[in-house]
Every structure is written in C-alpha cells, then in structure tokens.
Scaffold this motif. Sequence first.
Motif, PDB file in Angstrom:
ATOM      1  N   ALA A  14       0.834  -1.206   0.000  1.00 28.33           N
ATOM      2  CA  ALA A  14       0.000   0.000   0.000  1.00 28.33           C
ATOM      3  C   ALA A  14       0.870   1.257   0.000  1.00 28.33           C
ATOM      4  O   ALA A  14       2.043   1.224   0.383  1.00 28.33           O
ATOM      5  CB  ALA A  14      -0.907   0.001   1.225  1.00 28.33           C
ATOM      6  N   LYS A  15       0.274   2.338  -0.408  1.00 27.86           N
ATOM      7  CA  LYS A  15       0.963   3.623  -0.374  1.00 27.86           C
ATOM      8  C   LYS A  15       1.170   4.039   1.077  1.00 27.86           C
ATOM      9  O   LYS A  15       0.291   3.876   1.921  1.00 27.86           O
ATOM     10  CB  LYS A  15       0.127   4.671  -1.110  1.00 27.86           C
ATOM     11  N   ALA A  16       2.336   4.556   1.386  1.00 28.95           N
ATOM     12  CA  ALA A  16       2.675   4.920   2.764  1.00 28.95           C
ATOM     13  C   ALA A  16       1.677   5.913   3.346  1.00 28.95           C
ATOM     14  O   ALA A  16       1.251   6.865   2.683  1.00 28.95           O
ATOM     15  CB  ALA A  16       4.084   5.513   2.815  1.00 28.95           C
TER      16      ALA A  16
END
Length: 319
Positions: A14-16
């Motif tokens: 996932a995107k941070a």
Amino acid sequence: MVKRAPAKRRPRKAKAGTRGLAPAESILEQLDGPAAEAAAVVEKSGGRLIAAYKEPFGGHPVLLAILPIEAVEPTPFQRDLSDTHHKRLADVISKTGRYLDPVIAVIAPTQGFWTPNGRHRLAALRRLGAKSITALIVVDREVAWQILALNTEKAHNLKERALEVIRIYRGLVEEDASRPESGFAYYLEESALVTLGVCYERAPRFGGGAYHSILRRLEEFSDEPLRAALKVHEKRAAMVLELEEKVAAVVSKLKERGLVSPYLRSFVVARINPLRWIKGEAPSFEEVFKTMRERATKFNVEKIKPTDLAGAAGPPDDA
C-alpha cells in the motif's frame, strides 16, 4: 468430489500513510460492548486495567492490564513448551530485573484468560515466582485462532507448525464444526499442515519434511464443513503413514548395505514420487499415494549406488 477453495492472494504493497489510525484517533474514550465485558473479566480475576486504546492498524479495542499470573493459561493448541527456552528466558528476565514484553490474552471459554502466544514468557515468570503478568487483552477471542498468522516472523519448524495447526483445527471443530474449512485458510496457513499435524499426533518421530512438498501440491482447503474436512485429512494422514512404513523399510535396507546419508528418506520418497514427471493438474491424492506405495514395495535397493546419493537433497530424515 471435494470442492477446492479459491487460491490465497497476498495483499499488494500500500501507499505509505494511507491506512489505519493517527495517534489521536487511537484514543478509546469509553469502554462498551465486548471491551467492557473484557474489562469486567479483568476485575473479576483480580487484575487491574491500566489503559485501553484502539490498535492503530485496524482500530480494534485493546486493553492493557496487569493480571494475576494464575489467571492466565496458554491456549491448548500452541507449540509445546521448550524447557531450554523458558529457562533461558527466565535467566534473562532475572538478570535485567524487568519484564517488558506483554503477552497477548483473550478471555478463556470458562474462566480467566488464554494467551495464544505467551507460553514461554508465562512459564518463565512462573519459574521466577512472579505474582502478575502484563497482558494486551484482545476482546475478540477469535484472535486466538489467528495467532499463526500473527506470528509469521517466528521460526517454527515444520513439526511445530503442523501440530499447532491441527490443534487450532480441532479447537475450531469443537466450537462449531459446521463452518466451511475454507473460511479458516488464513489461520491455518496450508491444507497440507493439517494432514501433517495428524501424522505427527499419531507418530511423533514422523519425518514430515520428505512429504511436505507432495502434500502441498495435492491438497487445498475445501468448502466442506470442518467436521467432514477433518475426516478427509485423517484418512489422508493414514495413507501417508502407511507409505512411511514402506519407505522406512527401504531406508533400513539401504543402511544395511552401508549407504549413509541424512537425506535417505527424502531420496527414497523422491525416487517413488510420480509428480516429478507430471506438469499441470496432478492426479488425485489417492492415486498418487497408491502409486508411491506400489513403487516403495518394489524398490530395488541393489541398484542404488553411493554415487546416486551424492546429489541427494531435501529435508534431513529427522525433519
């Protein structure tokens, strides 16, 4: 015909900073529902609630409590106690004079609490005569079944993993055997581990490593009820152990001829394994093990030379 569950998919990265709670959002203002019930059990057991919060990934309520050590027991399905490990842990705790690693705890079915991941810490503190233990109480008791998934960073060997899985499985059957097996694939990790777990229950010295890859290719979780699926695993375990008797006889004959290797069992199993030459969909479990039994019975040890074992690999015979 047994219906197979869909293949397990791993989540993508996932995107941070896009999931979970911010620190301020993790504050649990009020206890209600299962969290309030868990707090009441803490008080009833003689413990003290220290704090409560929402764990920052999924937002589930967690209680931090100090519990009387006699109010906590290990779940019946986790790996066996290592005498060496818990004594070494007790020595470390004694030398530092601190215990800083809370166990996870859930409300037990009858009274007090279960810890699904703290058997050795609990035993170490009891060895030291501790009165209390610090616990993170998860209000959802089902987390006890998920502990294998939560403990993936710990290096269980195959036997420990398989025994833990079959103990979890039998616990699930006791709770509600009508639920589909596929619904617990996340907890149980591999269908093959259930069958291997039954094998280790029946034969503690069983060398499951030689058969693991074969079972992984042949077995998947099904949509059958747990009760019915367990009977299938038990039937398959009986077939594996029947084959193991024949393989052990071949290994014994090879040793009598002076052939020595830590991989003799794996060598024999590989020689009689028909899946080596089959690409695509494999035959049924029953067909494969019937073929392997027949090949083990006909195995000619006179044709095996020391050079044949030179490239042998796989799990050692005691794995």
